[in-house]
Design an enzyme around this catalytic site. Structure first.
Site, mmCIF file in Angstrom:
data_model
loop_
_atom_site.group_PDB
_atom_site.id
_atom_site.type_symbol
_atom_site.label_atom_id
_atom_site.label_comp_id
_atom_site.label_asym_id
_atom_site.label_seq_id
_atom_site.Cartn_x
_atom_site.Cartn_y
_atom_site.Cartn_z
ATOM 1 N N HIS A 1 -10.253 -5.297 -2.825
ATOM 2 C CA HIS A 1 -8.884 -5.454 -2.312
ATOM 3 C C HIS A 1 -8.928 -5.751 -0.822
ATOM 4 C CE1 HIS A 1 -9.890 -1.136 -2.166
ATOM 5 N NE2 HIS A 1 -9.037 -0.979 -1.170
ATOM 6 N N ASP B 1 0.861 -1.189 0.000
ATOM 7 C CA ASP B 1 0.000 0.000 0.000
ATOM 8 C C ASP B 1 0.896 1.239 0.000
ATOM 9 O OD1 ASP B 1 -1.782 2.181 1.037
ATOM 10 O OD2 ASP B 1 -3.203 0.535 1.237
ATOM 11 N N ASN C 1 -12.912 -3.072 2.760
ATOM 12 C CA ASN C 1 -13.887 -2.010 2.948
ATOM 13 C C ASN C 1 -14.897 -2.006 1.821
ATOM 14 O OD1 ASN C 1 -12.479 -1.035 5.233
ATOM 15 N ND2 ASN C 1 -11.062 0.083 3.914
#
Lengths: 113, 113
Positions: free
Chosen positions: B100, B30, B87
């Site tokens: 993801h 990330d 999320n």
């Protein structure tokens, strides 16, 4: 897995506030909710954590996610969104050694760990 | 899905710091890590979010979890533990509309949202 808390819930030896159930999966309200909606989705099969998911569990894990979709609809969070979380071990703060996915929503969630 | 950020990373049109890759799945660091280890694990197939996982994606979702196990080993968090998060939508703070899974670890995580 006679002493596993979630296996005992699956067997009906301990109560739970059920949201959804099918042959492979059970979903019930977390007894310590961190948000207005906080449901645990578990496989009935004992798997200690996400690190113990095996090749043979591929379709089961997919099935858990299809169940989560249903849980999101049933609890009314599908529209505004929610979060799926599973903890592994000490750093993750896993509290029950039986794979479980937290479905958390019903309010704006923060992004911090 | 020409404009999807993660589809462009899959196609190699945008760079990423890869951790793991196979035919179906890509894992990369990330760019805004929240912990010492923060890797994103995505299907190469465009799926908008966990709410869009279909029956046909069952084994793919299982495969993502097998890839996460591998990512945990490769990044050294398998022993101490970690967290898997995905999320959905606004309340979940989903930022990229391509499924993801965040793999977060490398320090003690808190339990708050």
């Amino acid at each position: 897995m006679g002493n596993c808390l979630f296996c005992r819930i699956v067997k009906g030896e301990l109560p739970s506030d059920k949201v959804f159930e099918n042959e492979e999966i059970l979903a019930f309200h977390d007894i310590n909710p961190v948000a207005p909606v906080h449901v645990l989705v578990i496989p009935k099969k004992h798997i200690a954590s996400a690190m113990e998911i095996g090749e043979e569990d591929r379709t089961l894990v997919g099935g858990i996610h299809l169940a989560i979709r249903e849980v999101a609809r049933l609890t009314g969070v599908a529209g505004d969104g929610f979060r799926i979380v599973t903890n592994i071990g000490r750093h993750g703060q896993q509290t029950v050694p039986h794979l479980h996915y937290h479905v958390i929503g019903g309010r704006q969630l923060e992004w911090r760990f």
